[in-house]
Design an enzyme around this catalytic site. Sequence first.
Site, mmCIF file in Angstrom:
data_model
loop_
_atom_site.group_PDB
_atom_site.id
_atom_site.type_symbol
_atom_site.label_atom_id
_atom_site.label_comp_id
_atom_site.label_asym_id
_atom_site.label_seq_id
_atom_site.Cartn_x
_atom_site.Cartn_y
_atom_site.Cartn_z
ATOM 1 C CB CYS A 86 -0.919 0.045 1.217
ATOM 2 S SG CYS A 86 -1.501 -1.548 1.777
ATOM 3 C CB CYS A 132 -1.157 3.699 -3.606
ATOM 4 S SG CYS A 132 -1.461 3.147 -5.286
ATOM 5 C CG HIS A 133 -2.802 4.828 -0.009
ATOM 6 N ND1 HIS A 133 -3.792 5.635 -0.502
ATOM 7 C CD2 HIS A 133 -3.099 3.574 -0.420
ATOM 8 C CE1 HIS A 133 -4.663 4.897 -1.184
ATOM 9 N NE2 HIS A 133 -4.259 3.646 -1.152
ATOM 10 C CG MET A 138 -9.868 0.117 -3.452
ATOM 11 S SD MET A 138 -10.966 0.525 -2.079
ATOM 12 C CE MET A 138 -12.556 0.390 -2.868
ATOM 13 C CG HIS A 151 8.328 7.394 -11.849
ATOM 14 N ND1 HIS A 151 8.551 6.959 -10.561
ATOM 15 C CD2 HIS A 151 8.523 6.320 -12.650
ATOM 16 C CE1 HIS A 151 8.868 5.672 -10.576
ATOM 17 N NE2 HIS A 151 8.867 5.261 -11.834
ATOM 18 C CG HIS A 196 7.276 3.581 -16.233
ATOM 19 N ND1 HIS A 196 8.460 3.056 -16.672
ATOM 20 C CD2 HIS A 196 7.326 3.522 -14.879
ATOM 21 C CE1 HIS A 196 9.182 2.662 -15.637
ATOM 22 N NE2 HIS A 196 8.517 2.938 -14.537
#
Length: 583
Positions: free
Chosen positions: A86, A89-90, A127, A366, A408
């Site tokens: 997780c 993402c968070h 999600m 990124h 990407h």
Amino acid sequence: MKYLAPMPFAAALLLAAAPLWSSAQDATTKEAEKDAAGHMTPAEMQYQAAGSPLAGEKMHPASHPKAPPMTQAEFDKARQIYFERCAGCHGVLRKGATGKPLTPDITAEKGTEYLKVFIAYGSPAGMPNWLTSGEMDEKTVDLMARYIQHDPPTPPEWGLKDMKSTWRVIVPPEKRPTKKMNNFNIDNIFSTTLRDSGEVALIDGDTKQIINIVKTGYAVHISRVSASGRYLFVIGRDGKINMIDLWMEKPDNVAEIRIGLEARSVETAKAKGYEDKLVIAGAYWPPQYVIMRGDTLEPLKIVATRGMVVGTQEYHPEPRVASILGSHYKPEFIVNVKETGKTMLVDYSDLNSLKTTEIESAPFLHDGGLDASKRYFMVAANNSNKIAAIDTKDGKLAGLVEVGKIPHPGRGTNFVHPKYGPVWATGHLGDEAISLIGTDPKKNKQYAFKEVAKLTGQGGGSLFLKTHPKSQHLYVDTPLNPEAKMSQSVAVFDTKNLDKGFTVLPIAEWAGLKDDGAKRVVQPEYNKAGDEVWFSVWSAKNKESAIVVVDDKTLKLKNVIKDPRLVTPTGHFNVYNTQRDVY
């Protein structure tokens, strides 16, 4: 058996979607069930799934007054799941990154039963449907619903004292060779990441033989080469840097250090007069970058990246350092900070009076690379679906280009388009497009820093694409595509005749592996001459993997490199091309 890390936990993405937070739980459940198939693509989920090394670090838990009870064993188990699935993402502190915040002021107000619905069924907002996909059982869904109502545990900081405790000079500079002591064609050595064994394989590009297997940190993310071409630097996800001397009779480690608890980027000084003198590395946690001596990795300067987000001007407590590049124009490092969406041009000419130019682009910076002139740095703001063009000579934003879903590029790639002139290209995780962006503001001003064309590739899930100044082929991988025929092959375009579409090369099939491993084909990389392209055929740790070499002129199989030591090969970097930013 899946060889990739599990998919990310993205429950909080719904917390910002007000219409879905109905007061009637049965209605919410129906809506979630209905939308379970429409959320984040499998490629995106696998991309976000890279487990964080922080899963094993000691942390300092706190207790939220409204949080449901958990035993210490339950809390520890949930914490490990969170960092493995997780945090990408968070965020480490659950303040939100590419996913929404998961802090108790939000989650505790909703309650366990309410949260379980969304964890179980997912949503089109992004999600995953953890229960119905089979990735979690009911007990785990309940565990995570309770865990995210507690205060997030805080990982320790990692400062100069911590770094120096891990710093080791294995062979001091004065004891190293004064000239090259081997017969290898160093320019054509490939550094190949052996992801799950915590090693890199140094492979002779001429003979296709393994020169050495070098112990490194876990899951080396990139390899970089000093300006002179003598030293190879690799950095693992656990923040460990290894410095390898390619002049040694058998190239091996000469220094190492751990600059943080989680990291992705390392680079060396390239400006005239500073060759081989400095190294920089960026950490995911703590959010900082570190400048070191280029001959020993001694840490000299640590700079935090915590700060305000572009646009909203809100404070972010953990903006991760993504890609870093050394400027060819000035004594500057180009440092890209993920969550704040800022590119920092760090002047390293005087570390005691460090000067930084802050360029605002877009959040979630990124990876990226230079255009063919090496003046413009093209970096993906992947969750903003943009490419920022940074003018490294004038120190400003040259353009912000809308592209496809979750670009990407790796380092991207450059070629001359028959109509638009010099272009830089990126693939995408979220769709099949390959975006071409004009990069010549002098002779092709009308196309400069605009998306001039879109090619259609095999599908989403692309991580890398590559061509070469001596080649007319553009190779695009799709290793995170859920379809095996796409993840196990590559698309090849003719850059002089793009309208005819692509040719598919069955790279995994050519590898001739015996077992049923995943065989994902990743990262095309040219040799120095530009007449061969190397691919990793990446299977699980307990399965056979390989390197496949393709003849660029004929698009035929040239070599297959197999060895029991090639455990989960992923990224590979040719010394000459990496040293000179040829891509």
